[in-house]
Write an enzyme that holds these catalytic residues in place. Structure first.
Site, PDB file in Angstrom:
ATOM      1  N   GLN A 182       3.386   9.905   0.842  1.00 33.98           N
ATOM      2  CA  GLN A 182       4.672   9.194   0.831  1.00 33.98           C
ATOM      3  C   GLN A 182       5.487   9.457  -0.428  1.00 33.98           C
ATOM      4  OE1 GLN A 182       2.570   5.338   2.022  1.00 33.98           O
ATOM      5  NE2 GLN A 182       4.567   5.121   3.021  1.00 33.98           N
TER       6      GLN A 182
ATOM      7  N   GLY B  69       0.835  -1.190   0.000  1.00 38.54           N
ATOM      8  CA  GLY B  69       0.000   0.000   0.000  1.00 38.54           C
ATOM      9  C   GLY B  69       0.871   1.241   0.000  1.00 38.54           C
TER      10      GLY B  69
ATOM     11  N   CYS C 134       5.987   0.109   7.305  1.00 35.54           N
ATOM     12  CA  CYS C 134       5.647   1.261   6.473  1.00 35.54           C
ATOM     13  C   CYS C 134       6.857   1.619   5.620  1.00 35.54           C
ATOM     14  CB  CYS C 134       5.277   2.438   7.370  1.00 35.54           C
ATOM     15  SG  CYS C 134       4.824   3.918   6.451  1.00 35.54           S
ATOM     16  N   LEU C 135       6.625   1.876   4.330  1.00 30.84           N
ATOM     17  CA  LEU C 135       7.747   2.212   3.441  1.00 30.84           C
ATOM     18  C   LEU C 135       8.427   3.514   3.860  1.00 30.84           C
ATOM     19  CD1 LEU C 135       6.155   1.255  -0.002  1.00 30.84           C
ATOM     20  CD2 LEU C 135       7.870  -0.033   1.295  1.00 30.84           C
TER      21      LEU C 135
ATOM     22  N   HIS D 157      -4.359   1.951   7.672  1.00 28.40           N
ATOM     23  CA  HIS D 157      -2.989   2.486   7.692  1.00 28.40           C
ATOM     24  C   HIS D 157      -2.829   3.566   6.609  1.00 28.40           C
ATOM     25  CE1 HIS D 157       1.571   1.622   7.918  1.00 28.40           C
ATOM     26  NE2 HIS D 157       1.446   2.396   6.863  1.00 28.40           N
ATOM     27  N   GLU D 158      -3.365   3.286   5.406  1.00 27.93           N
ATOM     28  CA  GLU D 158      -3.203   4.252   4.297  1.00 27.93           C
ATOM     29  C   GLU D 158      -4.067   5.496   4.504  1.00 27.93           C
ATOM     30  OE1 GLU D 158      -0.689   3.702   2.622  1.00 27.93           O
ATOM     31  OE2 GLU D 158      -0.503   1.565   3.042  1.00 27.93           O
TER      32      GLU D 158
ATOM     33  N   HIS E  52      -2.341   7.767   6.778  1.00 32.01           N
ATOM     34  CA  HIS E  52      -1.309   8.574   6.104  1.00 32.01           C
ATOM     35  C   HIS E  52      -1.901   9.873   5.577  1.00 32.01           C
ATOM     36  CE1 HIS E  52       2.503   6.489   5.976  1.00 32.01           C
ATOM     37  NE2 HIS E  52       1.957   5.362   5.558  1.00 32.01           N
TER      38      HIS E  52
END
Ligand code: NI
Length: 173
Positions: free
Chosen positions: A50, A45, A95-96, A137-138, A141
């Site tokens: 990001q 995701g 998380c990236l 989670h997304e 963000h």
């Protein structure tokens, strides 16, 4: 085109993204770039913050298993939850933007998410377990929230220090 992934503590990750009113060619390109960036990372995701864009768009593919044939990306524009289960579940999240750090986060086990697709059509999905964690989670963000915010201050600071150290070491190499 792949875009660079922003790493903590960059302030864009703490910025509340703005709703998308028109699905312009620039938004279409952004979605394609985000999909490419997500698969390349690889991740399941990615939210626009990001890649340094504070607009409400996320891409997801929780079933992807490092194989082109299994790719089935979902683009969610202006996603929001319309229902959350009382039942909770725990998942080891990463998380990236917080590379190589993982922690167990507790969230509703199932959620219903409404969003617009790239054609501007409203869609709704009921998701659970990993997909539920990923959607939440997304969306977090897009609201400037990170999974480490659910941890104790001690744990959060430890993770941030580790990432900072790791980024410094990478910069030297
Ligand atoms: Ni993330």
């Amino acid at each position: 085109m792949k875009r660079p992934i922003i790493i903590v503590p960059d302030p864009i990750l703490r910025t509340i993204a703005t709703p998308i009113e028109h699905i312009t060619p620039a938004i279409q390109t952004l979605a394609q770039d985000m999909i490419e960036t997500m698969y390349d990372a690889p991740g399941i995701g990615l939210a626009a913050n990001q890649v340094n864009i504070a607009q409400r768009i996320v891409v997801m593919d929780v079933h992807y298993r490092d194989d082109q044939a299994t790719r089935n990306p979902i683009v969610m524009i202006n996603p929001h939850l319309t229902w959350t289960s009382e039942e909770l579940s725990e998942w080891d999240e990463g998380c990236l933007s917080i590379p190589q750090q993982y922690a167990v986060v507790t969230r509703p086990k199932s959620v219903r998410v409404a969003y617009q697709d790239l054609n501007g059509q409203t869609q709704e999905r009921l998701v659970e377990d990993l997909e539920s964690h990923c959607v939440q989670h997304e969306i977090d963000h897009l609201n400037g929230v990170l999974f480490i915010d659910y941890l104790s201050r001690l744990k959060r600071d430890m993770i941030l220090r580790k990432v900072e150290k790791q980024q410094r070491e990478q910069a030297v190499l």
